[in-house]
Scaffold this motif. Sequence first.
Motif, short mmCIF file in Angstrom:
data_model
loop_
_atom_site.label_atom_id
_atom_site.label_comp_id
_atom_site.label_asym_id
_atom_site.label_seq_id
_atom_site.Cartn_x
_atom_site.Cartn_y
_atom_site.Cartn_z
N GLN A 1 0.83 -1.20 0.00
CA GLN A 1 0.00 0.00 0.00
C GLN A 1 0.86 1.25 0.00
OE1 GLN A 1 -2.67 -0.39 3.40
NE2 GLN A 1 -4.26 -1.25 2.09
N ALA A 2 0.29 2.32 -0.49
CA ALA A 2 1.00 3.60 -0.48
C ALA A 2 1.44 3.93 0.94
CB ALA A 2 0.11 4.70 -1.04
N GLY A 3 2.68 4.41 1.04
CA GLY A 3 3.26 4.70 2.34
C GLY A 3 4.06 3.56 2.93
N GLY A 4 3.95 2.40 2.32
CA GLY A 4 4.67 1.25 2.81
C GLY A 4 6.11 1.18 2.34
N SER A 5 6.77 0.09 2.68
CA SER A 5 8.18 -0.08 2.36
C SER A 5 8.44 -1.46 1.74
CB SER A 5 9.04 0.06 3.62
OG SER A 5 8.91 1.33 4.19
N LEU A 6 9.46 -1.52 0.93
CA LEU A 6 9.97 -2.76 0.39
C LEU A 6 11.48 -2.66 0.31
CD1 LEU A 6 7.57 -3.53 -2.62
CD2 LEU A 6 7.73 -4.84 -0.49
N ARG A 7 12.15 -3.79 0.38
CA ARG A 7 13.58 -3.83 0.16
C ARG A 7 13.86 -4.82 -0.96
NH1 ARG A 7 18.03 -4.67 4.83
NH2 ARG A 7 17.29 -2.56 5.29
N LEU A 8 14.44 -4.32 -2.03
CA LEU A 8 14.84 -5.16 -3.15
C LEU A 8 16.27 -5.63 -2.94
CD1 LEU A 8 13.42 -3.12 -6.16
CD2 LEU A 8 12.25 -4.76 -4.68
N SER A 9 16.53 -6.87 -3.35
CA SER A 9 17.88 -7.45 -3.26
C SER A 9 18.32 -7.90 -4.64
CB SER A 9 17.90 -8.64 -2.31
OG SER A 9 17.50 -8.27 -1.01
N CYS A 10 19.60 -7.82 -4.86
CA CYS A 10 20.21 -8.26 -6.12
C CYS A 10 21.46 -9.05 -5.76
CB CYS A 10 20.54 -7.05 -6.98
SG CYS A 10 21.43 -7.42 -8.51
N ALA A 11 21.36 -10.37 -5.82
CA ALA A 11 22.46 -11.24 -5.43
C ALA A 11 23.27 -11.62 -6.67
CB ALA A 11 21.94 -12.48 -4.75
N ALA A 12 24.56 -11.34 -6.63
CA ALA A 12 25.44 -11.62 -7.76
C ALA A 12 26.20 -12.92 -7.55
CB ALA A 12 26.42 -10.47 -7.94
N SER A 13 26.44 -13.63 -8.65
CA SER A 13 27.19 -14.89 -8.57
C SER A 13 28.69 -14.64 -8.58
CB SER A 13 26.80 -15.80 -9.74
OG SER A 13 27.10 -15.18 -10.98
N TYR B 1 11.46 -3.38 -11.51
CA TYR B 1 12.76 -2.87 -11.09
C TYR B 1 13.86 -3.85 -11.48
CZ TYR B 1 10.60 0.89 -8.45
OH TYR B 1 9.89 2.02 -8.10
N TYR B 2 14.94 -3.31 -12.02
CA TYR B 2 16.07 -4.12 -12.47
C TYR B 2 17.36 -3.60 -11.81
CZ TYR B 2 12.89 -5.16 -16.36
OH TYR B 2 11.82 -5.53 -17.13
N CYS B 3 18.23 -4.53 -11.45
CA CYS B 3 19.56 -4.11 -11.03
C CYS B 3 20.51 -4.33 -12.21
CB CYS B 3 20.04 -4.87 -9.80
SG CYS B 3 20.25 -6.64 -10.03
N LYS B 4 21.49 -3.50 -12.25
CA LYS B 4 22.54 -3.61 -13.27
C LYS B 4 23.88 -3.39 -12.58
CE LYS B 4 24.45 -1.45 -17.43
NZ LYS B 4 24.40 -0.25 -18.31
N TRP C 1 22.56 -7.63 -16.12
CA TRP C 1 21.26 -7.19 -15.61
C TRP C 1 20.58 -8.32 -14.83
CZ3 TRP C 1 18.99 -2.36 -16.38
CH2 TRP C 1 19.63 -1.52 -17.30
N GLY C 2 19.81 -7.92 -13.84
CA GLY C 2 18.94 -8.87 -13.18
C GLY C 2 17.71 -9.13 -14.02
N GLN C 3 16.89 -10.07 -13.58
CA GLN C 3 15.73 -10.48 -14.37
C GLN C 3 14.54 -9.55 -14.17
OE1 GLN C 3 16.49 -11.68 -11.42
NE2 GLN C 3 14.61 -12.25 -10.32
N TRP D 1 20.11 0.66 -9.83
CA TRP D 1 18.76 0.12 -9.93
C TRP D 1 17.99 0.97 -10.95
CZ3 TRP D 1 16.85 -4.25 -7.76
CH2 TRP D 1 17.59 -4.84 -6.74
N TYR D 2 17.31 0.28 -11.85
CA TYR D 2 16.51 0.92 -12.87
C TYR D 2 15.06 0.47 -12.69
CZ TYR D 2 20.89 1.87 -15.40
OH TYR D 2 22.14 2.31 -15.76
N ARG D 3 14.16 1.20 -13.31
CA ARG D 3 12.77 0.77 -13.31
C ARG D 3 12.11 1.13 -14.63
NH1 ARG D 3 10.18 4.85 -8.74
NH2 ARG D 3 10.30 6.80 -9.99
N ARG D 4 11.11 0.33 -14.98
CA ARG D 4 10.32 0.61 -16.17
C ARG D 4 8.85 0.51 -15.78
NH1 ARG D 4 11.95 -2.30 -21.46
NH2 ARG D 4 13.22 -0.42 -21.71
N ALA D 5 8.20 1.64 -15.83
CA ALA D 5 6.77 1.68 -15.54
C ALA D 5 6.00 1.44 -16.83
CB ALA D 5 6.40 3.04 -14.94
N PRO D 6 4.76 0.98 -16.73
CA PRO D 6 3.96 0.73 -17.93
C PRO D 6 3.87 1.98 -18.81
CG PRO D 6 2.88 -0.20 -16.01
CD PRO D 6 4.04 0.60 -15.50
#
Length: 115
Positions: free
Chosen positions: A13-25, A93-96, A105-107, A36-41
């Motif tokens: 919901q609006a006002g909430g939080s998330l944490r994105l992770s990008c694990a590299a091999s 959201y994508y990590c690079k 790039w991440g998936q 971190w990049y993003r593509r909105a519709p």
Amino acid sequence: QVQLVESGGGLVQAGGSLRLSCAASESMLTIYDMGWYRRAPGKQRELVASITPGGVTNYVDSVKGRFTIFRDNAKNTAYLQMNSLKPEDTAVYYCKINFVFGAYWGQGTQVTVSS
């Protein structure tokens, strides 16, 4: 082949939080920078946040003060902490990571913010 595995997206919901992770091999000790990049519709992909090996960060104006990019080299993982989320943050959201031997790039992970 380097793999970047993203996680942490979801519906919030609006006002909430998330944490994105990008694990590299591969080790993140030898990188030029990462972001971190993003593509909105219906929109172009945009760079949301970036961090240099020295820890210098940059953010797009729309997320300044709300998002934080950081990484844990010991875990070869980069993060994007997103607070005070808004519906306009809805995007994939994508990590690079720019390693010294190439860019990867991440998936992508979907973030949906409901009003």
